[in-house]
Design a protein around this motif. Sequence first.
Motif, PDB file in Angstrom:
ATOM      1  N   ALA A 162       0.818  -1.205   0.000  1.00  0.00           N
ATOM      2  CA  ALA A 162       0.000   0.000   0.000  1.00  0.00           C
ATOM      3  C   ALA A 162       0.854   1.257   0.000  1.00  0.00           C
ATOM      4  N   ILE A 163       2.011   1.185   0.620  1.00  0.00           N
ATOM      5  CA  ILE A 163       2.905   2.339   0.696  1.00  0.00           C
ATOM      6  C   ILE A 163       4.283   1.927   0.176  1.00  0.00           C
ATOM      7  N   HIS A 164       4.778   2.674  -0.790  1.00  0.00           N
ATOM      8  CA  HIS A 164       6.098   2.414  -1.362  1.00  0.00           C
ATOM      9  C   HIS A 164       6.938   3.676  -1.244  1.00  0.00           C
ATOM     10  N   LEU A 165       8.172   3.511  -0.819  1.00  0.00           N
ATOM     11  CA  LEU A 165       9.120   4.620  -0.745  1.00  0.00           C
ATOM     12  C   LEU A 165      10.323   4.286  -1.613  1.00  0.00           C
ATOM     13  N   ALA A 166      10.753   5.245  -2.418  1.00  0.00           N
ATOM     14  CA  ALA A 166      11.926   5.057  -3.281  1.00  0.00           C
ATOM     15  C   ALA A 166      12.865   6.242  -3.116  1.00  0.00           C
ATOM     16  N   LEU A 167      14.134   5.947  -2.856  1.00  0.00           N
ATOM     17  CA  LEU A 167      15.158   6.979  -2.690  1.00  0.00           C
ATOM     18  C   LEU A 167      16.350   6.628  -3.568  1.00  0.00           C
ATOM     19  N   ASN A 168      16.780   7.579  -4.400  1.00  0.00           N
ATOM     20  CA  ASN A 168      17.951   7.406  -5.259  1.00  0.00           C
ATOM     21  C   ASN A 168      18.953   8.515  -4.999  1.00  0.00           C
ATOM     22  N   MET A 169      20.237   8.158  -5.023  1.00  0.00           N
ATOM     23  CA  MET A 169      21.323   9.132  -4.942  1.00  0.00           C
ATOM     24  C   MET A 169      22.397   8.710  -5.939  1.00  0.00           C
ATOM     25  N   GLU A 170      22.922   9.685  -6.697  1.00  0.00           N
ATOM     26  CA  GLU A 170      23.899   9.319  -7.727  1.00  0.00           C
ATOM     27  C   GLU A 170      24.927  10.417  -7.925  1.00  0.00           C
ATOM     28  N   LYS A 171      26.166   9.991  -8.162  1.00  0.00           N
ATOM     29  CA  LYS A 171      27.253  10.875  -8.586  1.00  0.00           C
ATOM     30  C   LYS A 171      27.861  10.285  -9.849  1.00  0.00           C
ATOM     31  N   ASP A 172      27.907  11.078 -10.919  1.00  0.00           N
ATOM     32  CA  ASP A 172      28.503  10.619 -12.174  1.00  0.00           C
ATOM     33  C   ASP A 172      30.010  10.825 -12.160  1.00  0.00           C
ATOM     34  N   ALA A 173      30.690  10.120 -13.055  1.00  0.00           N
ATOM     35  CA  ALA A 173      32.136  10.276 -13.185  1.00  0.00           C
ATOM     36  C   ALA A 173      32.469  11.708 -13.574  1.00  0.00           C
ATOM     37  N   GLY A 174      33.483  12.285 -12.915  1.00  0.00           N
ATOM     38  CA  GLY A 174      33.915  13.641 -13.215  1.00  0.00           C
ATOM     39  C   GLY A 174      33.249  14.703 -12.375  1.00  0.00           C
ATOM     40  N   GLU A 175      32.191  14.361 -11.651  1.00  0.00           N
ATOM     41  CA  GLU A 175      31.497  15.348 -10.824  1.00  0.00           C
ATOM     42  C   GLU A 175      32.132  15.427  -9.441  1.00  0.00           C
ATOM     43  N   PRO A 176      32.221  16.620  -8.868  1.00  0.00           N
ATOM     44  CA  PRO A 176      32.779  16.742  -7.512  1.00  0.00           C
ATOM     45  C   PRO A 176      31.864  16.062  -6.497  1.00  0.00           C
ATOM     46  N   PHE A 177      32.441  15.684  -5.371  1.00  0.00           N
ATOM     47  CA  PHE A 177      31.719  14.914  -4.357  1.00  0.00           C
ATOM     48  C   PHE A 177      32.042  15.489  -2.983  1.00  0.00           C
ATOM     49  N   ASP A 180      33.456  21.765  -3.489  1.00  0.00           N
ATOM     50  CA  ASP A 180      33.144  22.770  -4.517  1.00  0.00           C
ATOM     51  C   ASP A 180      31.645  23.062  -4.493  1.00  0.00           C
ATOM     52  N   ARG A 181      31.015  22.994  -5.660  1.00  0.00           N
ATOM     53  CA  ARG A 181      29.582  23.274  -5.722  1.00  0.00           C
ATOM     54  C   ARG A 181      28.736  22.067  -5.339  1.00  0.00           C
ATOM     55  N   GLN A 182      29.376  20.974  -4.991  1.00  0.00           N
ATOM     56  CA  GLN A 182      28.654  19.761  -4.598  1.00  0.00           C
ATOM     57  C   GLN A 182      28.896  19.463  -3.125  1.00  0.00           C
ATOM     58  N   LYS A 183      28.725  20.453  -2.286  1.00  0.00           N
ATOM     59  CA  LYS A 183      28.961  20.260  -0.855  1.00  0.00           C
ATOM     60  C   LYS A 183      27.916  19.352  -0.214  1.00  0.00           C
ATOM     61  N   MET A 184      26.787  19.153  -0.908  1.00  0.00           N
ATOM     62  CA  MET A 184      25.759  18.246  -0.405  1.00  0.00           C
ATOM     63  C   MET A 184      26.028  16.803  -0.815  1.00  0.00           C
ATOM     64  N   GLY A 185      27.163  16.563  -1.443  1.00  0.00           N
ATOM     65  CA  GLY A 185      27.546  15.194  -1.772  1.00  0.00           C
ATOM     66  C   GLY A 185      27.132  14.782  -3.158  1.00  0.00           C
ATOM     67  N   PHE A 186      26.102  13.974  -3.268  1.00  0.00           N
ATOM     68  CA  PHE A 186      25.674  13.447  -4.554  1.00  0.00           C
ATOM     69  C   PHE A 186      25.132  14.561  -5.440  1.00  0.00           C
ATOM     70  N   ASP A 187      25.273  14.352  -6.741  1.00  0.00           N
ATOM     71  CA  ASP A 187      24.792  15.343  -7.703  1.00  0.00           C
ATOM     72  C   ASP A 187      23.283  15.248  -7.893  1.00  0.00           C
ATOM     73  N   PHE A 188      22.724  14.050  -7.724  1.00  0.00           N
ATOM     74  CA  PHE A 188      21.298  13.841  -7.994  1.00  0.00           C
ATOM     75  C   PHE A 188      20.657  13.094  -6.832  1.00  0.00           C
ATOM     76  N   TYR A 189      19.606  13.689  -6.292  1.00  0.00           N
ATOM     77  CA  TYR A 189      18.800  13.063  -5.248  1.00  0.00           C
ATOM     78  C   TYR A 189      17.362  12.945  -5.763  1.00  0.00           C
ATOM     79  N   SER A 190      16.757  11.817  -5.508  1.00  0.00           N
ATOM     80  CA  SER A 190      15.373  11.602  -5.940  1.00  0.00           C
ATOM     81  C   SER A 190      14.626  10.837  -4.858  1.00  0.00           C
TER      82      SER A 190
END
Length: 659
Positions: A162-177, A180-190
């Motif tokens: 009845a209830i589904h939760l989905a969480l994604n986090m990703e950092k691509d090659a070449g992106e800061p981690f 710099d401008r990625q102080k929150m870590g991953f480049d993509f959060y969903s």
Amino acid sequence: MAQTNEKIDLQDLFESLSEELPEDADLSELTEKWYYYLKHPIDLNKTDGRELSELQFLNPLLIGRLLDHRAISGDFINALELQSIEGFNEPIISLLLPFVSVGAGSPLETLKSRNFKQEFIIRYARALEKAKGYRIMDTARSHYLGDANRYAIRYRAQLNDAIHLALNMEKDAGEPFFRDRQKMGFDFYSLSISIKSLGRFKNIVIGDYALQFGQGLSMWNGLNFGKGGLVQHTARQGIGVKSYTSLNEANFMRGIAGTLQIRQVEITPYFSYQSIDGKVDRTTSPPTISTIASSGLHRTATEQQYRHAASQLAYGLNLLWRYKRFKMGVHFNQTQLNVFKIKGKAIRQEADFEGDFLRNISLYANYTIRNAYLFGEYANSMDGGSALLAGSIISLHPRLSSVILLRDYKKNFHTFYGQGFGESDNTSNEQGAYLGLTYQLGRKLLWSNYADIFRFPGAKYQADTLSTGADFFSQLSYMWYKKGQLSLRYRNRLKQVNYQGEGQTENGLVNTSKQQFRVEFQYRLSSIWTIRSRVEANLFQKEYQGNSFGYMCYQDIFWKSSAGKFQSNIRVAYFDAASYDNRIYAYEQDVLYASGFGMYNTRGWRMYLNLQYRLSRHVQVWAKYAIYYYPERGSIGTGLDQIEGNKKSEVKVQLRWQL
């Protein structure tokens, strides 16, 4: 149950849907759904057909026949009753059986289904050779700001279905981690939370979600498959609102959506607000955006400057009315940018959208009458052009079925989210007629064909004036049930492109042709060993130029231990494509939820090895090593991705923990 996972062949499924998706396309939203239904099979006695449509490979006419069979003959006693339904041939049944069941499972399974379930996946990947973007030390020059490591984390939780939760986090090659401008870590959060059957609401999704309505002319988020071996797949089956679980960083909604059911009417309002990437000029008033980027890559200073440079507000309403075998829907969408979108200067961009406000409205319907399924959609970008698609799937004989699809997309039809069927990707500036035929020559022999004739009234990529083309496809498949398959395929694609040579042609265009030939053999030698072999060749012809030839052959070997704890597969491929026009695509196995289509270009070897081991009932690990080897090249790639040498290799490791 122990044999279930042996029956599914992701390669056959994906290549039947589409064969030329980008190498980096994330197919996980579909593979995750397939694996979910492998673990929680669709009950043939309870489904209303929507879950079956999510599998993608069943056309609406077959789903309707299945539901009619149940209504007339009563509940299924065994899934093998599918054999008695017209149109359910051996290939379709073999694809479907792993995903369906009849009646409730065992008492233990029923008890387990009421528990809180969790899944945690962490993935690491890295190219072993150092690309040019990592070797540049001069910070004044364009270079990659981060390292070559790629990370992805996926978390899933489910309560009583009845209830589904989905969480994604990703950092691509070449992106800061985490710097710099990625102080929150991953480049993509969903993040998305899906709630089913909440009072009159069929479902509610909060966070990231996808919308799929009608035939996709006005609104279709997520994966979009084009022409492929499953000829009848051309009829889209919009499933409304669903959680967005992909790692692709574009073409989704972020906000809240839900479907309210009042008798035969479904009302789906939605609201979305998110940042988008693009080239924004803030020196003008108002600020302008000339390019909207969708790659999701933020590796260089320029790409970081494009990151979240603008915002997009979208909201709308979909109304769907169901009456027996008839469905009709109306969809309205309004999108607002906080910057002014300007056209490009190329000839093909003259009819592009310009402005900061876009409204779309569409009307779609489908109807099943006897052995025919009729479908269509009309969409209009208010203050702009229109798009029209109409088609039918008709069973002409128990062994013969046809698909007819007509489309007319005006060059000034604009949509941010549409993905209608066609030769191009942007649902505009295209007219065409598609005819498909499938003939069951025997219980094990299937012949699939299609012809697609199209024209582009205005300028497009590589053609600065009106151009025409055609796409012809034919495939003969022989299948040993549960054992193997032999297929023969021919395809010829005709297009017109700009003439680049000396002198002139009548309309500035020249004709091109790309003929493709394929032979594939797959066979299960035993419960432990399976082999797959393929030989594919193509001939590219262009007026006023010499012909070019390309070919590829590969051998796959799959092995599974008798205890089922350890699995592996290996591919060895040799290819020789004389030019980029001779490139060949082929699906590649990967770690769980990570798969794609490799591109085989120029001359070389491609090898990869996949390993999978079940450490315990709850923990599994995957590993992959893959390499391209080009004997005659001194470098691979271009720009910041250029690698010195003739090898390009990658390693990937993944861990899954289930609770």
